[in-house]
Scaffold this motif. Structure first.
Motif, PDB file in Angstrom:
ATOM      1  N   PHE A   5       8.319   5.352   4.680  1.00 15.42           N
ATOM      2  CA  PHE A   5       7.852   4.556   5.810  1.00 15.42           C
ATOM      3  C   PHE A   5       8.007   3.043   5.594  1.00 15.42           C
ATOM      4  CE2 PHE A   5       5.685   8.565   6.559  1.00 15.42           C
ATOM      5  CZ  PHE A   5       5.833   8.713   7.934  1.00 15.42           C
ATOM      6  N   ILE A   6       8.574   2.662   4.457  1.00 15.15           N
ATOM      7  CA  ILE A   6       8.693   1.231   4.167  1.00 15.15           C
ATOM      8  C   ILE A   6       9.688   0.553   5.102  1.00 15.15           C
ATOM      9  CG2 ILE A   6       9.439  -0.462   2.447  1.00 15.15           C
ATOM     10  CD1 ILE A   6       8.265   1.350   0.307  1.00 15.15           C
ATOM     11  N   ALA A   7      10.859   1.161   5.285  1.00 14.82           N
ATOM     12  CA  ALA A   7      11.868   0.560   6.168  1.00 14.82           C
ATOM     13  C   ALA A   7      11.362   0.440   7.610  1.00 14.82           C
ATOM     14  CB  ALA A   7      13.168   1.371   6.122  1.00 14.82           C
ATOM     15  N   GLY A  44       0.816  -1.208   0.000  1.00 17.72           N
ATOM     16  CA  GLY A  44       0.000   0.000   0.000  1.00 17.72           C
ATOM     17  C   GLY A  44       0.849   1.257   0.000  1.00 17.72           C
ATOM     18  N   LEU A  45       1.935   1.240   0.780  1.00 20.99           N
ATOM     19  CA  LEU A  45       2.845   2.396   0.802  1.00 20.99           C
ATOM     20  C   LEU A  45       3.484   2.613  -0.562  1.00 20.99           C
ATOM     21  CD1 LEU A  45       4.683   1.832   4.233  1.00 20.99           C
ATOM     22  CD2 LEU A  45       2.886   3.497   3.736  1.00 20.99           C
ATOM     23  N   ILE A  46       3.891   1.524  -1.190  1.00 20.34           N
ATOM     24  CA  ILE A  46       4.498   1.630  -2.520  1.00 20.34           C
ATOM     25  C   ILE A  46       3.480   2.155  -3.530  1.00 20.34           C
ATOM     26  CG2 ILE A  46       5.488   0.297  -4.433  1.00 20.34           C
ATOM     27  CD1 ILE A  46       6.684  -1.589  -2.305  1.00 20.34           C
ATOM     28  N   TYR A  47       2.260   1.653  -3.441  1.00 18.24           N
ATOM     29  CA  TYR A  47       1.191   2.066  -4.369  1.00 18.24           C
ATOM     30  C   TYR A  47       0.941   3.572  -4.284  1.00 18.24           C
ATOM     31  CZ  TYR A  47      -3.439   2.346  -6.498  1.00 18.24           C
ATOM     32  OH  TYR A  47      -4.513   2.689  -7.285  1.00 18.24           O
ATOM     33  N   HIS A  48       1.000   4.113  -3.066  1.00 19.28           N
ATOM     34  CA  HIS A  48       0.746   5.540  -2.868  1.00 19.28           C
ATOM     35  C   HIS A  48       2.027   6.378  -2.917  1.00 19.28           C
ATOM     36  CE1 HIS A  48      -3.516   5.113  -1.970  1.00 19.28           C
ATOM     37  NE2 HIS A  48      -3.235   4.104  -1.161  1.00 19.28           N
TER      38      HIS A  48
END
Length: 204
Positions: free
Chosen positions: A135-137, A126-130
């Motif tokens: 905040f991924i790490a 979801g983070l990648i999509y947006h």
């Protein structure tokens, strides 16, 4: 007679431990998983440098779709190597000590590990999509820490210290967005290596 009684109790405790916990986990799995993460992290740093992104120069980082795809591929390769090493050293230890691998404890441990990891994986997608890459790490560290803590009751209890360390590191990294690679290397690289060495020395 008393000595024989103590030996019988020790044998019973050992059998209960084997049946209720997954004890084929090898410390070397953590060491090599950590090494894979270190190599992946260093490769990522060099990749950013070659793309003109000064990671430690305080620049605002703009990631192209091509670069994001490349970084996801690197993460998947690191995960593949970590899983491969984990399976290899687990099988090797189980054969060496004549330990069963696929038991009810193994299934319970994997289930408890998989639920937080699956939730974390979906959250990161979801983070990648947006396009919220910063905040991924922290998210991977936090969800991984929760997964390890959740699975601790079905394997060596020492593993909870790794889980709490990953969780704390992930929470700290939330306040240092932009330095996720450093925290990622510390969590998945350094902590895994230290934990693996301690576990290998203790349970070899």
């Amino acid at each position: 007679m008393n000595q024989k009684h103590q030996e019988d109790l020790a044998h019973i405790r050992s059998m209960m431990e084997r049946s209720s916990r997954f004890i084929s986990l090898s410390g070397l799995s953590g060491v090599f998983a950590g090494l894979a993460a270190l190599i992946g992290g260093l490769y990522t740093y060099m990749l950013l440098e070659t793309r003109g992104i000064g990671y430690f120069r305080g620049q605002d980082v703009v990631l192209s779709d091509n670069l994001v795809s490349h970084l996801i591929l690197v993460a998947l390769i690191v995960l593949l190597f970590a899983l491969t090493f984990g399976i290899f050293f687990t099988i090797r230890k189980s054969k060496k000590y004549n330990l069963p691998i696929w038991t009810s404890a193994t299934k319970k441990m994997l289930f408890n590990l998989a639920v937080p990891l699956a939730a974390g994986g979906i959250f990161c997608l979801g983070l990648i999509y947006h396009g919220i890459y910063g905040f991924i790490a922290p998210a991977t560290l936090i969800f991984y820490g929760l997964a390890v803590i959740n699975a601790e009751k079905y394997t060596f209890s020492d593993i909870k210290y790794l889980g709490f360390s990953e969780l704390i590191l992930g929470c700290i990294s939330l306040f240092y967005i932009g330095y996720g690679l450093i925290f990622w290397i510390l969590g998945f690289g350094i902590l895994h290596i230290l934990y693996g060495l301690v576990m290998f020395k203790k349970y070899k």
